[in-house]
Design a protein around this motif. Structure first.
Motif, PDB file in Angstrom:
ATOM      1  N   TYR A   1       0.838  -1.187   0.000  1.00  0.00           N
ATOM      2  CA  TYR A   1       0.000   0.000   0.000  1.00  0.00           C
ATOM      3  C   TYR A   1       0.875   1.239   0.000  1.00  0.00           C
ATOM      4  O   TYR A   1       1.852   1.314   0.746  1.00  0.00           O
ATOM      5  CB  TYR A   1      -0.909  -0.004   1.229  1.00  0.00           C
ATOM      6  CG  TYR A   1      -1.876   1.156   1.296  1.00  0.00           C
ATOM      7  CD1 TYR A   1      -2.738   1.426   0.245  1.00  0.00           C
ATOM      8  CD2 TYR A   1      -1.919   1.993   2.407  1.00  0.00           C
ATOM      9  CE1 TYR A   1      -3.617   2.486   0.299  1.00  0.00           C
ATOM     10  CE2 TYR A   1      -2.807   3.052   2.477  1.00  0.00           C
ATOM     11  CZ  TYR A   1      -3.657   3.293   1.416  1.00  0.00           C
ATOM     12  OH  TYR A   1      -4.533   4.348   1.473  1.00  0.00           O
TER      13      TYR A   1
ATOM     14  N   GLN B   1      -2.356  -3.642  -3.190  1.00  0.00           N
ATOM     15  CA  GLN B   1      -2.306  -5.016  -3.670  1.00  0.00           C
ATOM     16  C   GLN B   1      -2.440  -5.944  -2.464  1.00  0.00           C
ATOM     17  O   GLN B   1      -1.696  -5.830  -1.500  1.00  0.00           O
ATOM     18  CB  GLN B   1      -1.010  -5.295  -4.408  1.00  0.00           C
ATOM     19  CG  GLN B   1      -0.972  -6.677  -5.055  1.00  0.00           C
ATOM     20  CD  GLN B   1       0.257  -6.859  -5.931  1.00  0.00           C
ATOM     21  OE1 GLN B   1       1.305  -6.292  -5.664  1.00  0.00           O
ATOM     22  NE2 GLN B   1       0.133  -7.643  -6.982  1.00  0.00           N
TER      23      GLN B   1
ATOM     24  N   GLN C   1      -6.704 -13.552  -6.716  1.00  0.00           N
ATOM     25  CA  GLN C   1      -6.164 -12.385  -7.411  1.00  0.00           C
ATOM     26  C   GLN C   1      -7.206 -11.580  -8.174  1.00  0.00           C
ATOM     27  O   GLN C   1      -6.936 -10.462  -8.595  1.00  0.00           O
ATOM     28  CB  GLN C   1      -5.088 -12.862  -8.404  1.00  0.00           C
ATOM     29  CG  GLN C   1      -3.906 -13.553  -7.747  1.00  0.00           C
ATOM     30  CD  GLN C   1      -3.079 -12.604  -6.907  1.00  0.00           C
ATOM     31  OE1 GLN C   1      -2.554 -11.621  -7.409  1.00  0.00           O
ATOM     32  NE2 GLN C   1      -2.966 -12.891  -5.614  1.00  0.00           N
ATOM     33  N   GLN C   2      -8.418 -12.124  -8.326  1.00  0.00           N
ATOM     34  CA  GLN C   2      -9.416 -11.472  -9.185  1.00  0.00           C
ATOM     35  C   GLN C   2     -10.701 -11.165  -8.416  1.00  0.00           C
ATOM     36  O   GLN C   2     -11.795 -11.361  -8.912  1.00  0.00           O
ATOM     37  CB  GLN C   2      -9.745 -12.370 -10.397  1.00  0.00           C
ATOM     38  CG  GLN C   2      -8.540 -12.934 -11.129  1.00  0.00           C
ATOM     39  CD  GLN C   2      -7.664 -11.852 -11.753  1.00  0.00           C
ATOM     40  OE1 GLN C   2      -8.179 -10.848 -12.233  1.00  0.00           O
ATOM     41  NE2 GLN C   2      -6.357 -12.067 -11.738  1.00  0.00           N
TER      42      GLN C   2
ATOM     43  N   THR D   1     -13.777  -9.164  -6.334  1.00  0.00           N
ATOM     44  CA  THR D   1     -14.599  -7.980  -6.563  1.00  0.00           C
ATOM     45  C   THR D   1     -14.511  -7.043  -5.367  1.00  0.00           C
ATOM     46  O   THR D   1     -14.239  -7.459  -4.246  1.00  0.00           O
ATOM     47  CB  THR D   1     -16.074  -8.356  -6.786  1.00  0.00           C
ATOM     48  OG1 THR D   1     -16.580  -9.002  -5.604  1.00  0.00           O
ATOM     49  CG2 THR D   1     -16.215  -9.300  -7.971  1.00  0.00           C
ATOM     50  N   VAL D   2     -14.762  -5.776  -5.634  1.00  0.00           N
ATOM     51  CA  VAL D   2     -14.683  -4.736  -4.607  1.00  0.00           C
ATOM     52  C   VAL D   2     -15.977  -3.926  -4.665  1.00  0.00           C
ATOM     53  O   VAL D   2     -16.347  -3.404  -5.716  1.00  0.00           O
ATOM     54  CB  VAL D   2     -13.476  -3.811  -4.848  1.00  0.00           C
ATOM     55  CG1 VAL D   2     -13.400  -2.731  -3.773  1.00  0.00           C
ATOM     56  CG2 VAL D   2     -12.185  -4.615  -4.907  1.00  0.00           C
TER      57      VAL D   2
ATOM     58  N   GLN E   1     -13.083  -4.462  -9.969  1.00  0.00           N
ATOM     59  CA  GLN E   1     -12.578  -5.826 -10.068  1.00  0.00           C
ATOM     60  C   GLN E   1     -11.061  -5.762  -9.946  1.00  0.00           C
ATOM     61  O   GLN E   1     -10.386  -5.033 -10.678  1.00  0.00           O
ATOM     62  CB  GLN E   1     -12.948  -6.445 -11.420  1.00  0.00           C
ATOM     63  CG  GLN E   1     -12.406  -7.847 -11.651  1.00  0.00           C
ATOM     64  CD  GLN E   1     -13.276  -8.924 -11.031  1.00  0.00           C
ATOM     65  OE1 GLN E   1     -14.487  -8.792 -11.013  1.00  0.00           O
ATOM     66  NE2 GLN E   1     -12.657  -9.974 -10.525  1.00  0.00           N
ATOM     67  N   ALA E   2     -10.506  -6.479  -8.987  1.00  0.00           N
ATOM     68  CA  ALA E   2      -9.053  -6.480  -8.807  1.00  0.00           C
ATOM     69  C   ALA E   2      -8.380  -7.235  -9.936  1.00  0.00           C
ATOM     70  O   ALA E   2      -8.930  -8.211 -10.466  1.00  0.00           O
ATOM     71  CB  ALA E   2      -8.693  -7.115  -7.476  1.00  0.00           C
TER      72      ALA E   2
ATOM     73  N   GLY F   1      -4.622  -9.055  -7.859  1.00  0.00           N
ATOM     74  CA  GLY F   1      -4.713  -8.658  -6.462  1.00  0.00           C
ATOM     75  C   GLY F   1      -4.630  -7.175  -6.219  1.00  0.00           C
ATOM     76  O   GLY F   1      -4.663  -6.739  -5.059  1.00  0.00           O
ATOM     77  N   ALA F   2      -4.536  -6.364  -7.265  1.00  0.00           N
ATOM     78  CA  ALA F   2      -4.355  -4.928  -7.115  1.00  0.00           C
ATOM     79  C   ALA F   2      -5.635  -4.172  -7.440  1.00  0.00           C
ATOM     80  O   ALA F   2      -6.375  -4.534  -8.370  1.00  0.00           O
ATOM     81  CB  ALA F   2      -3.227  -4.437  -8.012  1.00  0.00           C
ATOM     82  N   VAL F   3      -5.876  -3.131  -6.676  1.00  0.00           N
ATOM     83  CA  VAL F   3      -7.047  -2.282  -6.893  1.00  0.00           C
ATOM     84  C   VAL F   3      -6.712  -0.905  -6.339  1.00  0.00           C
ATOM     85  O   VAL F   3      -5.913  -0.769  -5.402  1.00  0.00           O
ATOM     86  CB  VAL F   3      -8.296  -2.877  -6.199  1.00  0.00           C
ATOM     87  CG1 VAL F   3      -8.135  -2.899  -4.688  1.00  0.00           C
ATOM     88  CG2 VAL F   3      -9.560  -2.138  -6.598  1.00  0.00           C
TER      89      VAL F   3
ATOM     90  N   LEU G   1     -14.820  -7.176  -0.030  1.00  0.00           N
ATOM     91  CA  LEU G   1     -14.006  -7.891  -1.015  1.00  0.00           C
ATOM     92  C   LEU G   1     -14.481  -9.333  -1.070  1.00  0.00           C
ATOM     93  O   LEU G   1     -14.678  -9.960  -0.020  1.00  0.00           O
ATOM     94  CB  LEU G   1     -12.525  -7.853  -0.626  1.00  0.00           C
ATOM     95  CG  LEU G   1     -11.931  -6.511  -0.184  1.00  0.00           C
ATOM     96  CD1 LEU G   1     -10.446  -6.670   0.130  1.00  0.00           C
ATOM     97  CD2 LEU G   1     -12.139  -5.441  -1.240  1.00  0.00           C
TER      98      LEU G   1
END
Length: 860
Positions: A441, A492, A500-501, A503-504, A516-517, A520-522, A531
């Protein structure tokens, strides 16, 4: 029907999986009253388990805090709601406050049903909803002004001081009347009497009384106050302060009370600036002199106040919590948690600074400290620093500025860490600031991750906090010490069950985020998110779903600071000639398209414009080439370009110093010196507001004077005559402490090549011996002695003369019965100069008055 049954089963399963997340705020606290057994152990009535509660003091219903909220137009009720949410988020399960009796009584002790009492009722009700237990101290003996003048005081403490409180019959009668009415007061919101409320588990009679001999009079007063409480029908344990008056501690040991209360300010109070250096030795232990006395062991022990005053480092609270448990304490409450509405300025008590939004790392250290307090057994011995830095599930590192808790279920950290979680697949709770193997972060605020079910997590992200002023300097509501920035930052997340994919989905009010990550990153904005893996249906989780004592959609954060551009930078006093120089600055208020430049100039010489590169938010850095750093003076400016607009710092002035008509005189500067030049550790003329002057001997003091020989400023350490045993064994009278790492960073190689220490000064008496100490990052002290005469002189001391010595704990720890020196468990036999960071100059006590004047201390 089967479909309905399956839906119900899914709902119940998810609800059951939410419940364990309460552990991330508080472990299960038994309900009901407590008692003290014959061994002096505080236990719950139901189940007989030992009590271990950890939390804070908090003062919004009273005094300055109340007035400041009103002055800013903030509803105290709203403030209490918000702050109690943050306390629950930080795992607090204990609350204590000394009630400002001066605001809720008249002069004869009658309880006044007024706004302050109502707000205390409101606070108690909100704490109870969060499962936070309470100990109240009804009598404060304080005026209500600090840091302002006292105002509108109606109570008995406005006419009787502490010395009269236990000797004047009218004062004693007023206190008895007040205690009776306070304990019989019915809370406006809970409808319970204070003496019957099961969440108010005990009473501490009074806050920091002031007593003297004869002891019998003190005991009689304490007994009379305890009797007044018990005569109301209150059966809760009665605690009494013993640490404030160590000279009459026998009087309290003899009193008919159930428990004893202590405080801890390990490096004193109100230095007027941030203390720097390694203070972990100051909190290595809390030895009580009479700890073997049966009168002591038969009573419960409580820490009513503690703080690592004037320190922002996120490592002190966990170490203090461990020492508290080793000493047998079962309750500890920090003083005092800063209300959110005024934490931007740190005006309530400038020597304290703790708030989840404004001091995120320190707040996370409180969360970890609470777990230390609950997990370390009462009376559990620990080895001495530095071998105690790793214990159980915890790690504390001064060099990394890091506290950690790492269990199979929870991973908490106060700063960026490389530590791997113990069992990644078993993780249920993560809380941190910075980055770790679980979360990368780029923001500076705290974040929390709590598992709701397999593949479903709640994420809470606080806004970025950036310190722009020293929070421990002169306090004013007109001065912002920490800025809040609502930035969107990349995050991440690496959690085994989330993948790794995921939803947020935004959960808090006004947060409509859907994302959508990828890997793993958003990108996240401050707020609360759900999440979930794509296989999970998440409609069952709403903003109102419970997470222990929290609701999933709850979110509290201050608004962004309205302050425009700001550049925070402190120049080096000196830098080495002929060596490239890295300069950094924190820059806030920028847009992503803005750019930052460094304009560097050798005085009246060549000028260069150097692009500054973005580092970890909010840092920018540039490298000044060696060709500009020949002996002389470097002047420089930071220039921010925003489209067609150019702004220069220091000064926040339109335009650029490269323009012919730029007339603003402010700039940063640093001396460029050759290797042969002395390296300053302390200079009285420039460092007077950034050092600690510790009075140790009774009556001793310090001042700044001008030298008769040179006219230059010097610090005077004045030792009053000491007739006690301490004078015979060179016990210190006064000390100077100076942190010098920032002074030598620009001359690191010159530091390593130094061979001797130079001290400039003089004494009032011939043959005056003083001690000069260099202290390393690991708190190992190395000392040499210097003899000063009455003439102004420079004394040279080879660095090979420095030998291992006990570390003087100055500023002096409080209470005064705590140790004055510290010897580490291990210490290298030879000083490693690269690790040195603190200078101490110590004037020993003596039978006759004397003083020394110190103008400077240097290395060569």
């Amino acid at each position: 029907m089967q479909k309905l049954f399956l839906s119900l089963f899914f709902f119940l399963s998810c609800s059951l999986m939410v419940a364990p997340a309460a552990w991330s705020q508080q472990q299960a606290v038994p309900k009901g009253d407590v008692y003290v057994d014959k061994q002096g152990v505080l236990r719950w009535q139901k189940g007989k388990q030992e009590v271990a509660l950890f939390g804070v003091n908090y003062t919004t219903p009273f005094a300055y805090s109340y007035r400041a909220h009103r002055r800013l137009g903030v509803s105290p009720e709203q403030a209490i709601e918000q702050d109690v949410y943050h306390l629950a988020r930080l795992g607090v399960d204990a609350f204590r406050v000394h009630v400002w009796d001066v605001e809720i009584t008249d002069t004869v002790g009658n309880l006044l049903e007024n706004e302050h009492l109502r707000l205390l009722d409101f606070l108690v009700a909100r704490l109870k909803e969060r499962g936070i237990k309470i100990i109240l101290t009804p009598i404060a003996y304080w005026g209500n002004g600090y840091p302002e003048p006292d105002t509108a005081m109606t109570g008995f403490s406005s006419i009787y001081d502490k010395g009269q409180a236990y000797t004047n019959p009218r004062a004693i009668a007023a206190q008895e009347r007040y205690l009776t009415q306070f304990l019989n007061h019915r809370n406006t919101y809970t409808k319970q009497l204070n003496r019957q409320d099961p969440d108010i588990i005990a009473c501490e009679v009074c806050n920091e009384p002031r007593y003297h001999e004869p002891a019998a009079q003190v005991t009689a007063f304490a007994d009379r106050m305890a009797a007044a409480i018990r005569n109301t029908g209150c059966r809760k344990p009665v605690f009494y302060n013993i640490a404030e008056n160590p000279q009459v501690h026998e009087a309290i040991l003899n009193a008919k009370v159930d428990g004893l209360t202590y405080q801890w300010y390990p490096e004193g109070l109100v230095s007027g600036h941030t203390l720097r250096g390694n203070f972990l030795p100051y909190v290595d232990q809390y030895p009580i002199p009479y700890r073997q006395d049966k009168r002591f062991t038969s009573k419960a022990k409580m820490v009513y106040e503690f703080e690592s005053a004037d320190i922002l480092q996120p490592i002190m609270y966990p170490a203090m919590a461990r020492s508290f448990r080793a000493a047998g304490f079962q309750w500890a409450t920090q003083f005092a948690y800063d209300p959110l509405a005024i934490a931007y300025a740190n005006t309530e008590y400038q020597t304290h600074y703790l708030n989840l939004a404004y001091t995120p790392s320190k707040a996370l250290s409180l969360l970890i400290a609470g777990q230390v307090f609950r997990q370390v057994k009462r009376g559990q011995a620990t080895p001495a620093y530095p071998t105690d830095s790793t214990f159980g599930s915890f790690r504390i590192s001064y060099r990394e500025q890091l506290s950690e808790m790492n269990t199979p279920e929870a991973f908490y950290y106060t700063s960026t860490t490389r530590t791997e979680p113990r069992k990644p697949a078993a993780l249920r709770h993560v809380a941190g600031v910075g980055s770790s193997p679980v979360v990368r972060y780029e923001g500076t605020g705290a974040y929390f991750l709590d598992q709701l079910a397999a593949g479903v997590w709640r994420l809470e992200v606080m806004p970025d906090a950036v310190q722009v002023e020293d929070p421990f300097a002169q306090a004013s509501l007109r001065r912002t010490v920490t800025r809040i920035e609502w930035n969107t930052q990349p995050m991440q997340i690496s959690l085994a069950d989330l993948g790794q994919q995921f939803t947020v989905r935004g959960l808090n009010e006004g947060n409509a985020a859907q994302a959508q990550a990828a890997n793993g990153a958003v990108a996240v904005h401050p707020g609360v998110y759900l999440l979930a893996t794509s296989q999970q249906k998440t409609t069952v989780w709403t903003s109102q779903t419970r997470l222990g004592t929290l609701r999933l959609g709850e979110f509290v954060a201050p608004a962004p600071t309205v302050a425009g551009l700001q550049v925070v930078h402190k120049s080096y006093p000196q830098v080495a000639a002929g060596q490239p120089l890295r300069l950094t600055a924190n820059v806030v208020g920028l847009a992503p398209t803005d750019s930052v430049l460094l304009v560097a100039q050798h005085y009246y010489g060549r000028t260069q414009t150097i692009p500054m590169q973005r580092g970890a938010y909010p840092l920018f850095e540039a490298r000044v080439p060696a060709e500009l750093l020949y002996p002389g003076q470097l002047r420089y400016w930071v220039v921010v370009k925003q489209g067609s607009k150019t702004t220069t710092f220091p000064g926040n002035v339109a335009g650029s110093p490269r323009q012919w008509d730029y007339a603003h005189p402010e700039h940063w500067e640093t001396a460029i010196v050759p290797a042969a030049a002395p390296l300053p550790l302390f200079t009285a003329a420039t460092d007077y507001d950034q050092v600690e002057l510790g009075r140790i001997g009774e009556g001793s003091y310090a001042d700044y004077v001008t030298s008769p020989a040179t006219g230059a400023l010097a610090v005077r350490l004045f030792g009053k005559p000491q007739t006690e045993a301490g004078a015979a064994d060179n016990r210190p009278a006064m000390s100077l402490r100076a942190y010098f790492t920032d002074k030598v960073q620009g001359r690191h190689q010159d530091l390593l090549n130094s061979k001797e220490l130079l001290l400039t000064g003089q004494a009032s008496q011939p043959g005056t011996v003083i001690q000069v100490v260099l202290v390393t990052k690991d708190a190992a002290a190395y000392a040499a002695t210097i003899t000063l005469g009455t003439d102004h002189q420079t004394v040279r001391v080879p660095l090979t003369s420095f030998r291992p010595a006990p570390l003087l704990l100055s500023p002096r720890p409080y209470p005064s019965f705590l140790p004055l020196t510290f010897q580490p468990a291990t210490q290298p036999p030879v000083l490693r100069l690269a690790d040195a960071e603190v200078l101490q100059v110590v004037l020993p006590a003596a039978p006759a008055a004397r003083h020394v004047d110190i103008g400077s201390v240097q290395l060569r």
